[in-house]
Design a protein around this motif. Structure first.
Motif, short mmCIF file in Angstrom:
data_model
loop_
_atom_site.label_atom_id
_atom_site.label_comp_id
_atom_site.label_asym_id
_atom_site.label_seq_id
_atom_site.Cartn_x
_atom_site.Cartn_y
_atom_site.Cartn_z
N GLU A 55 38.55 37.91 18.06
CA GLU A 55 38.11 38.05 19.45
C GLU A 55 37.11 39.20 19.60
O GLU A 55 36.19 39.11 20.42
CB GLU A 55 39.31 38.33 20.37
N VAL A 70 31.52 27.69 14.77
CA VAL A 70 32.10 28.26 13.55
C VAL A 70 33.61 28.38 13.70
O VAL A 70 34.10 29.00 14.64
CB VAL A 70 31.48 29.64 13.27
N GLN A 86 46.30 30.85 6.69
CA GLN A 86 45.22 30.03 7.22
C GLN A 86 45.66 28.58 7.36
O GLN A 86 45.31 27.90 8.32
CB GLN A 86 44.00 30.13 6.29
N TYR A 124 47.58 28.23 10.44
CA TYR A 124 46.72 28.16 11.63
C TYR A 124 46.20 26.74 11.83
O TYR A 124 46.23 26.20 12.93
CB TYR A 124 45.55 29.13 11.45
N ARG A 125 45.74 26.13 10.71
CA ARG A 125 45.26 24.76 10.82
C ARG A 125 46.38 23.83 11.29
O ARG A 125 46.16 22.91 12.06
CB ARG A 125 44.74 24.24 9.46
N GLU A 128 38.36 24.59 16.98
CA GLU A 128 38.74 25.46 15.87
C GLU A 128 38.00 26.78 15.92
O GLU A 128 38.20 27.64 15.08
CB GLU A 128 38.52 24.75 14.54
N ALA A 129 37.11 26.94 16.91
CA ALA A 129 36.43 28.21 17.09
C ALA A 129 37.27 29.18 17.93
O ALA A 129 36.80 30.24 18.30
CB ALA A 129 35.08 28.00 17.74
N LEU A 130 38.50 28.78 18.25
CA LEU A 130 39.34 29.65 19.08
C LEU A 130 40.20 30.54 18.21
O LEU A 130 40.98 30.05 17.40
CB LEU A 130 40.24 28.81 19.98
N PRO A 131 40.09 31.85 18.37
CA PRO A 131 41.02 32.73 17.68
C PRO A 131 42.39 32.68 18.37
O PRO A 131 42.51 32.13 19.46
CB PRO A 131 40.37 34.10 17.82
N PRO A 132 43.42 33.24 17.72
CA PRO A 132 44.80 33.03 18.19
C PRO A 132 45.01 33.33 19.68
O PRO A 132 45.61 32.53 20.39
CB PRO A 132 45.62 33.97 17.31
N ARG A 133 44.50 34.46 20.14
CA ARG A 133 44.78 34.80 21.54
C ARG A 133 44.18 33.79 22.51
O ARG A 133 44.80 33.37 23.47
CB ARG A 133 44.19 36.17 21.88
N LYS A 134 42.93 33.41 22.21
CA LYS A 134 42.28 32.44 23.09
C LYS A 134 42.96 31.09 23.01
O LYS A 134 43.03 30.35 23.99
CB LYS A 134 40.80 32.32 22.72
N TYR A 145 50.86 35.89 14.49
CA TYR A 145 49.80 35.49 13.58
C TYR A 145 48.74 36.57 13.49
O TYR A 145 48.31 36.96 12.41
CB TYR A 145 49.15 34.17 14.05
N GLU A 146 48.34 37.07 14.64
CA GLU A 146 47.29 38.08 14.69
C GLU A 146 47.71 39.30 13.89
O GLU A 146 46.97 39.83 13.07
CB GLU A 146 47.04 38.46 16.15
N HIS A 147 48.95 39.68 14.13
CA HIS A 147 49.40 40.90 13.48
C HIS A 147 49.50 40.73 11.98
O HIS A 147 49.11 41.60 11.21
CB HIS A 147 50.75 41.33 14.06
N THR A 176 47.93 38.61 10.12
CA THR A 176 46.68 38.26 9.45
C THR A 176 45.67 39.39 9.47
O THR A 176 45.04 39.69 8.47
CB THR A 176 46.05 37.03 10.12
N TYR A 177 45.52 40.03 10.64
CA TYR A 177 44.39 40.94 10.81
C TYR A 177 44.76 42.41 10.70
O TYR A 177 43.92 43.23 10.41
CB TYR A 177 43.71 40.68 12.16
#
Lengths: 302, 699
Positions: free
Chosen positions: A265, A298, B598, B601-602, B617-623, B646-648, B650-651
């Motif tokens: 994000e 993307v 990953q 996520y899919r 698929e361009a949406l990150p987890p929060r969105k 997931y966010e925590h 992964t990132y």
């Protein structure tokens, strides 16, 4: 962290209803980037720059660019002092921590490039002598996108020196009402109490560099860059420098969001301000819609 | 009002082309209403695609289906059998085009399209039909991925390219399956409509019938020679013999006191072969000088006799060798049939005349043709031997003004008399009939042989194409010490017929009756030969590849293993190949280094899409979680929890890394992958986003 948040709130009290842009501007400064604000006159560009300077207690100079301006008007000039029989350097306005370059596109390319060189090198060479600029050093430049008569639009290579380009836009009805009720804000901007000392600001800038970027985020960023080159949406894709800028901006954005790591994000939030002015759409269409399409195309996860 | 399912624009062309082309072959032989229905259905679909027409209502649909059913009953009298069944199928298939309400219907239509295409092979099996089916396969296969890509702005060519690549990839597998899949005999036999009569030899012959037959250009069979091709004068393809004469008509018959067992010998049946067959086999063992080895591919004739050169031995043990030196199959040939034969012309004299057979071969009806009988007796008395008598008769044919013609005069009650002494104009059956009559009248056993004489040699394939215009009848006489001897009275009258073919032997007025004038144009003849060769090669390599050929091929590859072992080995090999392929696909799919997270996520994206939540698929987890909150509120809490985790995992920085800003600790979960999976699975029990849909529809 709290001080940063306080800074954002305070600037928000002066520049009404523009929280997003304020946050972008602060993120830009935290990422050690220069900021280009593109908007019509009277939208609060200068007020924002003033407020930023005050809130971070930065030494601030403002230059109104005109077409008859010479590089020396910005950088400074050495004058022979008859008493001491030596040249004394009279430093120009560039020797400030925050330089507001108003209507930068009114100056001739020669003057523009003098400033832009200073932006890149963070030092000024006068009469063969190199003078470092103060730390930190930010340039906030503004330009009017509509009035093009007698202007010298910045070439792409020089636009590239700005980490972000933002525009403020008209205020929302509520913000405008509040603004009309309270009168001109510029004086208030000057009255703002500093939220951070320069040392604290530098600490925050160091913290930005510590923000964690995971391999997944790097991969996503790389795919974004790759797609900008391969998609055929733009004349030329994003440069590696743009990629590095994205990363710095995203780190700063994450820090402002209270996180110690970047999430996709963050990249998406800074993509438009960081990349829009570096990309030229193939035909017709605005760069913005191109960048938005990039964002939609993307996948976040491969 | 029912909403019309919109096929994506870029796939619509493929879908319509695929379905229409798949049904097209059936229109060629289908009833008229079917020919009208398909274009109407396609047109209807086109209008629906534009949104100008909605799906026909239930009543109309039932009416249409009933119409198809009634139409089938009207045209075929039944709904069973291949013709009626495919007619019903294609009718319903066309209607399905109109009844496409959902994506699922498009699937059904396309899969049905493959089936409809397959059924067209019941009627057409040539190389052109195969090439055509490849085209249809391309269209159908392009439409399948097409209907799965809802995004606008795709080009149709993309699907075509994909389908072409897929078909090319499937080609090796197709060839492998073609070669290896066991050929099981049909589980049920298809009864084709008997109306499709065949031209060809019949089991009896009256004057004028062969000359009628010779005006047909239909193919009778092709014979491919391994080694020498017999010269034209020896290309006598024996199909059957006629030994019963009723004064006008010659018929196939077996001597009454000769048992069937002694008349036909089937090698595969138990029991000892009859004596004459034993003698023949013994004589063959001594290796006669002249032998022709060839393979005949015979067109469906609805008869059980086969066409071979004299004294044939078939490789196929299910075929029967008949005492009059020809082969028969056990069933009538409903389909094209191939058989390999070795013929030994020198063995013709080996077959003795059975006890009851002599009288049978002298049979003549009483009271017919007195003039011929008288002459036969006179001439026989004057001749030293039967040979001399036969030779005198042939010389007589040659020297007297006999004519060889496709337009013989009509003959009355005493047909042989009228022909020999009055009209003297006839086709081969007249000469053969008269000759055998004269022989029998003089006490020489004789019979008429029917079949084909000659054949167009195609140098490309070293094969002879024998057409109905090669139909011919000749004679055989029994001579003491020589056995059965072939005599062709036509050769005496018109030697060119035997040496050069029919068109050379006929008068100009007859020639126009032959519909083969094009043969005189050299280029056209060559083209015809090439086409003939292509069709023959197709028949030989593809259509006639049956269990026998498969077994011999496999034996050549794997040695003389038993059927069981070979089958097991092949099955094992196939399983191995599939396993390796599957493994390869799986590994390749993971090759870009998709991590477990990953993939998780899919999986979540897939799940949400399956439940009807529009997520990119361009949406990150929060969105992503934000989208779910809007479209599927019931699942929002779970998905938000999932997104945070997931966010925590992964990132965020790996455990142990210093936190810069002192943000909240990780949600204290040691095995995030499992926790994520569990959260995702709990979504199954959440009721679908039905409410969100109504909101969308209203907007």
């Amino acid at each position: 962290m709290d001080s940063l948040r306080r800074a954002l709130t305070q600037v928000g009290k002066v520049v009404l209803g523009k929280d997003e842009q304020i946050r972008l501007a602060v993120a830009c400064l935290l990422a050690r980037g220069h900021l280009l604000i593109e908007d019509l006159p009277g939208m609060g560009k200068t007020t924002l720059a003033h407020a930023l300077a005050r809130i971070f207690s930065l030494h601030y100079q403002r230059v109104q660019f005109t077409s008859d301006m010479l590089p020396a008007d910005i950088l400074g000039v050495s004058i022979f002092n008859a008493d001491s029989k030596s040249f004394v350097l009279h430093k120009g306005p560039v020797f400030a921590q925050l330089l507001l370059a108003d209507e930068i596109n009114r100056a001739t390319p020669k003057t523009q490039s003098a400033l832009l060189e200073a932006m890149e090198e963070r030092q000024v060479t006068l009469d063969g002598e190199t003078h470092p600029l103060p730390q930190p050093f930010f340039v906030v430049a503004t330009q009017n996108p509509v009035e093009q008569g007698g202007t010298f639009p910045l070439p792409e290579s020089q636009l590239d020196r700005f980490l972000m380009r933002i525009s403020l836009g008209y205020p929302s009805p509520q913000a405008e009402l509040a603004l009309l009720a309270a009168g001109d804000r510029r004086t208030e901007a000057l009255d703002l109490k500093p939220a951070l000392t320069v040392a604290e600001l530098q600490q925050a800038m160091a913290a930005v560099e510590q923000v964690h970027v995971s391999a997944d985020v790097l991969g996503y960023l790389q795919r974004l860059l790759e797609h900008s080159r391969a998609s055929g949406l733009f004349v030329a894709g994003l440069s590696p420098r743009a990629g590095l800028g994205m990363l710095r901006a995203a780190r700063a954005w994450a820090l402002l969001g209270g996180r110690s790591y970047v999430i996709p994000e963050d990249l998406q939030a800074v993509l438009v301000p960081v990349c829009e002015h570096r990309l030229q759409p193939v035909s017709g269409g605005a760069a913005r819609s191109g960048v938005v399409r990039l964002l939609e195309a993307v996948p976040v996860v491969p | 009002m029912a909403r019309v399912y919109q096929v994506p624009h870029h796939a619509f062309g493929w879908l319509v082309a695929g379905t229409a082309l798949a049904a097209l072959p059936h229109l060629l032989h289908g009833p008229f209403w079917l020919q009208a229905l398909l274009p109407l259905a396609v047109a209807g679909r086109l209008v629906m695609q534009r949104g100008r027409l909605s799906v026909p209502g239930r009543g109309l649909r039932v009416l249409l289906l009933g119409g198809v059913l009634l139409g089938t009953l009207y045209s075929h009298g039944t709904v069973l059998g291949p013709e009626a069944g495919t007619c019903l199928l294609v009718g319903a298939f066309a209607l399905k085009l109109l009844e496409m309400v959902r994506l699922r219907d498009a699937y059904v239509l396309l899969v049905l399209g493959y089936f409809v295409l397959a059924t067209s092979f019941l009627f057409y099996q040539g190389p052109l039909a195969a090439a055509y089916s490849l085209l249809v396969l391309l269209c159908l296969t392009a439409a399948l991925p097409g209907i799965n890509r809802p995004e606008a702005g795709l080009r149709s060519a993309v699907h075509g390219r994909l389908a072409a690549v897929m078909l090319l990839q499937a080609l090796p597998l197709m060839i492998l399956l073609f070669v290896l899949v066991p050929r099981v005999g049909p589980l049920w036999s298809l009864e084709f409509n008997q109306q499709r009569a065949r031209t060809g030899m019949s089991d009896s012959m009256a004057p004028g019938e062969v000359s009628n037959l010779s005006q047909s250009t239909e193919l009778a069979f092709r014979a491919e020679f391994h080694g020498a091709v017999p010269p034209p004068a020896q290309r006598y393809w024996r199909g059957l013999t006629y030994s019963w004469f009723d004064g006008r008509r010659w018929s196939q018959a077996r001597p009454r006191d000769l048992p069937q067992r002694d008349y036909v010998w089937f090698a595969e049946r138990a029991g000892t072969p009859p004596d004459w067959a034993v003698d023949l086999l013994a004589a063959r063992e001594q290796g006669p000088e002249l032998a022709y080895r060839y393979r005949v591919v015979q067109e469906p004739s609805r008869r059980n006799w086969l066409y071979t050169l004299a004294v044939p031995f078939a490789d196929d043990r299910s075929l029967g060798l008949v005492r009059d030196m020809r082969l028969v199959s056990q069933q009538e040939l409903e389909q094209r049939f191939a058989y390999s034969v070795t013929s030994y012309p020198g063995l013709a004299g080996q077959i003795p005349l059975a006890d009851g057979e002599r009288a049978f071969m002298l049979q003549l009806p009483e009271g017919f043709n007195p003039r011929a009988r008288t002459m036969a007796r006179q001439w026989r008395d004057q001749a030293a031997s039967p040979q001399a008598y036969a030779q005198r008769l042939l010389n007589w044919f040659r020297e007297e003004p006999f004519y060889y013609t496709l337009q013989p005069a009509l003959l009355g009650e005493h047909s042989v008399d009228e022909f020999l002494f009055d009209s003297r104009r006839g086709f081969c059956e007249h000469y053969a009939s008269a000759f055998v009559f004269m022989m029998r009248a003089a006490g020489v056993p004789a019979r008429v042989v029917a079949g084909y004489q000659g054949g167009d040699l195609n140098p490309l394939g070293n094969h002879l194409s024998v057409h109905q215009y090669h139909a011919h009848a000749w004679a055989e006489i029994w001579l003491e010490g020589h056995g059965w001897v072939e005599v062709d009275p036509t050769a005496a009258v018109a030697p060119a017929r035997i040496e050069q073919g029919l068109e050379m032997a006929l008068e100009a007025s007859d020639f126009s009756l032959l519909r083969r004038a094009g043969d005189r144009v050299p280029g056209l003849r060559q083209l015809r030969q090439q086409l003939d060769y292509l069709q023959f090669a197709w028949q030989k390599w593809v259509l006639s590849y049956d269990q026998t050929q498969q077994m011999s091929l496999l034996q050549r590859w794997f040695g003389r293993a038993s059927l069981m072992t070979t089958g097991l080995l092949l099955a094992l090999g196939a399983v191995l190949i599939v396993l390796v392929l599957a493994l390869w696909v799986l590994l390749r799919h993971r090759a870009p280094g998709r991590t477990a997270l990953q993939r998780e996520y899919r999986a979540m994206l897939r799940l949400l899409r399956r439940r009807g939540v529009a997520v990119s698929e361009a949406l990150p987890p929060r969105k992503l979680a934000g989208q779910v909150r809007q479209q599927w509120p019931a699942a929002a809490a779970l998905v938000e929890q999932w997104a945070r985790l997931y966010e925590h995992s992964t990132y965020a920085k790996a455990p142990g890394g210093a936190n810069v800003t002192g943000d909240t600790k990780a949600p204290g979960i040691r095995r995030p992958k499992r926790a994520l999976r569990q959260l995702r699975r709990r979504l199954r029990w959440v009721r679908g986003p039905g409410a969100a849909r109504t909101v969308q529809d209203a907007s």
